[in-house]
Design a protein around this motif. Sequence first.
Motif, PDB file in Angstrom:
ATOM      1  N   LEU A  52      13.334  75.310 -64.989  1.00  0.00           N
ATOM      2  CA  LEU A  52      13.977  76.615 -65.000  1.00  0.00           C
ATOM      3  C   LEU A  52      13.933  77.291 -66.369  1.00  0.00           C
ATOM      4  N   TYR A  53      13.492  76.583 -67.383  1.00  0.00           N
ATOM      5  CA  TYR A  53      13.383  77.204 -68.699  1.00  0.00           C
ATOM      6  C   TYR A  53      12.382  78.360 -68.654  1.00  0.00           C
ATOM      7  N   ASN A  54      11.287  78.148 -67.928  1.00  0.00           N
ATOM      8  CA  ASN A  54      10.257  79.173 -67.816  1.00  0.00           C
ATOM      9  C   ASN A  54      10.351  79.982 -66.533  1.00  0.00           C
ATOM     10  N   THR A  55      11.203  79.582 -65.630  1.00  0.00           N
ATOM     11  CA  THR A  55      11.371  80.333 -64.386  1.00  0.00           C
ATOM     12  C   THR A  55      12.382  81.437 -64.647  1.00  0.00           C
ATOM     13  N   ILE A  56      11.894  82.506 -65.239  1.00  0.00           N
ATOM     14  CA  ILE A  56      12.779  83.566 -65.710  1.00  0.00           C
ATOM     15  C   ILE A  56      12.829  84.726 -64.706  1.00  0.00           C
ATOM     16  N   LEU A  57      13.863  85.528 -64.848  1.00  0.00           N
ATOM     17  CA  LEU A  57      13.981  86.772 -64.105  1.00  0.00           C
ATOM     18  C   LEU A  57      13.615  87.876 -65.104  1.00  0.00           C
ATOM     19  N   ALA A  58      12.447  88.451 -64.928  1.00  0.00           N
ATOM     20  CA  ALA A  58      11.889  89.334 -65.959  1.00  0.00           C
ATOM     21  C   ALA A  58      11.990  90.796 -65.569  1.00  0.00           C
ATOM     22  N   ALA A  59      12.318  91.617 -66.556  1.00  0.00           N
ATOM     23  CA  ALA A  59      12.273  93.075 -66.447  1.00  0.00           C
ATOM     24  C   ALA A  59      11.283  93.585 -67.488  1.00  0.00           C
ATOM     25  N   ASP A  60      11.106  94.895 -67.551  1.00  0.00           N
ATOM     26  CA  ASP A  60      10.151  95.440 -68.510  1.00  0.00           C
ATOM     27  C   ASP A  60      10.596  95.211 -69.955  1.00  0.00           C
ATOM     28  N   ASP A  61      11.899  95.313 -70.210  1.00  0.00           N
ATOM     29  CA  ASP A  61      12.394  95.285 -71.583  1.00  0.00           C
ATOM     30  C   ASP A  61      13.198  94.037 -71.950  1.00  0.00           C
ATOM     31  N   PHE A  62      13.561  93.227 -70.978  1.00  0.00           N
ATOM     32  CA  PHE A  62      14.337  92.031 -71.282  1.00  0.00           C
ATOM     33  C   PHE A  62      14.175  91.019 -70.152  1.00  0.00           C
ATOM     34  N   LYS A  63      14.751  89.853 -70.348  1.00  0.00           N
ATOM     35  CA  LYS A  63      14.656  88.813 -69.332  1.00  0.00           C
ATOM     36  C   LYS A  63      16.004  88.117 -69.190  1.00  0.00           C
ATOM     37  N   LEU A  64      16.209  87.514 -68.046  1.00  0.00           N
ATOM     38  CA  LEU A  64      17.392  86.690 -67.798  1.00  0.00           C
ATOM     39  C   LEU A  64      16.952  85.262 -67.561  1.00  0.00           C
ATOM     40  N   GLN A  65      17.751  84.337 -68.056  1.00  0.00           N
ATOM     41  CA  GLN A  65      17.514  82.926 -67.790  1.00  0.00           C
ATOM     42  C   GLN A  65      18.711  82.350 -67.043  1.00  0.00           C
ATOM     43  N   VAL A  66      18.486  81.220 -66.389  1.00  0.00           N
ATOM     44  CA  VAL A  66      19.576  80.536 -65.691  1.00  0.00           C
ATOM     45  C   VAL A  66      20.623  80.132 -66.717  1.00  0.00           C
ATOM     46  N   ASP A  67      21.870  80.493 -66.443  1.00  0.00           N
ATOM     47  CA  ASP A  67      22.949  80.194 -67.384  1.00  0.00           C
ATOM     48  C   ASP A  67      23.244  78.689 -67.407  1.00  0.00           C
ATOM     49  N   ASP A  68      23.267  78.115 -68.612  1.00  0.00           N
ATOM     50  CA  ASP A  68      23.449  76.667 -68.766  1.00  0.00           C
ATOM     51  C   ASP A  68      24.779  76.184 -68.194  1.00  0.00           C
ATOM     52  N   LYS A  69      25.873  76.861 -68.542  1.00  0.00           N
ATOM     53  CA  LYS A  69      27.201  76.401 -68.137  1.00  0.00           C
ATOM     54  C   LYS A  69      27.377  76.462 -66.617  1.00  0.00           C
ATOM     55  N   ILE A  70      26.947  77.568 -66.040  1.00  0.00           N
ATOM     56  CA  ILE A  70      27.109  77.737 -64.592  1.00  0.00           C
ATOM     57  C   ILE A  70      26.204  76.782 -63.837  1.00  0.00           C
ATOM     58  N   TRP A  71      24.977  76.602 -64.317  1.00  0.00           N
ATOM     59  CA  TRP A  71      24.052  75.668 -63.681  1.00  0.00           C
ATOM     60  C   TRP A  71      24.614  74.243 -63.719  1.00  0.00           C
ATOM     61  N   SER A  72      25.161  73.846 -64.844  1.00  0.00           N
ATOM     62  CA  SER A  72      25.718  72.497 -64.975  1.00  0.00           C
ATOM     63  C   SER A  72      26.894  72.272 -64.025  1.00  0.00           C
ATOM     64  N   ALA A  73      27.716  73.309 -63.849  1.00  0.00           N
ATOM     65  CA  ALA A  73      28.858  73.194 -62.943  1.00  0.00           C
ATOM     66  C   ALA A  73      28.413  73.213 -61.486  1.00  0.00           C
ATOM     67  N   LEU A  74      27.335  73.939 -61.211  1.00  0.00           N
ATOM     68  CA  LEU A  74      26.837  74.068 -59.846  1.00  0.00           C
ATOM     69  C   LEU A  74      26.150  72.796 -59.379  1.00  0.00           C
ATOM     70  N   TYR A  75      25.408  72.142 -60.288  1.00  0.00           N
ATOM     71  CA  TYR A  75      24.681  70.911 -59.950  1.00  0.00           C
ATOM     72  C   TYR A  75      24.969  69.838 -60.999  1.00  0.00           C
ATOM     73  N   PRO A  76      26.187  69.295 -60.993  1.00  0.00           N
ATOM     74  CA  PRO A  76      26.562  68.304 -62.018  1.00  0.00           C
ATOM     75  C   PRO A  76      25.714  67.036 -61.969  1.00  0.00           C
ATOM     76  N   GLN A  77      25.111  66.756 -60.811  1.00  0.00           N
ATOM     77  CA  GLN A  77      24.290  65.554 -60.678  1.00  0.00           C
ATOM     78  C   GLN A  77      23.026  65.605 -61.535  1.00  0.00           C
ATOM     79  N   LEU A  78      22.680  66.786 -62.034  1.00  0.00           N
ATOM     80  CA  LEU A  78      21.486  66.925 -62.873  1.00  0.00           C
ATOM     81  C   LEU A  78      21.791  66.735 -64.356  1.00  0.00           C
ATOM     82  N   ASN A  79      23.061  66.508 -64.682  1.00  0.00           N
ATOM     83  CA  ASN A  79      23.447  66.221 -66.071  1.00  0.00           C
ATOM     84  C   ASN A  79      22.986  67.306 -67.051  1.00  0.00           C
TER      85      ASN A  79
END
Length: 209
Positions: free
Chosen positions: A121-148
Amino acid sequence: MKKIIAIFSVMLLLSATVKIAFLNMNAERPNIQEFEMGTEVFYEDNYYEDSSEIRNGYSITVLSAKIIKTDDFLQEHQIKELNIPKDIDDPFIQYVPEYVFDVEVKVKNINNNNENSGIDLYNTILAADDFKLQVDDKIWSALYPQLNSIKKFKLVENSEAIIHFPYAISYGDAELQHSVTSDMLYKTDFQLVLSKYPVDMRVNIHSDS
């Protein structure tokens, strides 16, 4: 003599400029393929930065996308709170985005012979013309705690999973640079970037909200 040296220098400069231009014109450019949500996209031999990332056997289908307040997202997924140290007075660590751009996908692995492959998911970005979004670390960790807290996952052969990618505005873009606002999430066209080479594969994202 000085005139000859000057002419020779100009000729060298022109030669170098022409050579650089020729290389740029003939440089390999990725073939761009765009897909719509709901389409099953197979990664095949495509990668983002390095051929070791090849995910042959994997496919991804974007099922839905919506912009939702972070508190509502956490409640929807029965997450009581994020794992944020309360005793560390650091704005970066304490930062929680106001909104989540929730991209729900179905990931499938039909025949994976490479044990090292998976979705990064580091490279699986949500891209726009002028900026990009990445998966949020804190929310991802809380959503899938089994992935550490690791933003990479693999599926066993002949299996599939429904997964939520919680994209969000980063602390740097929101608080430091003030370059991305919550309103921009609603007004911007995004693409989910799956690979860059040899085929640049992207999925056009249309938010339900």
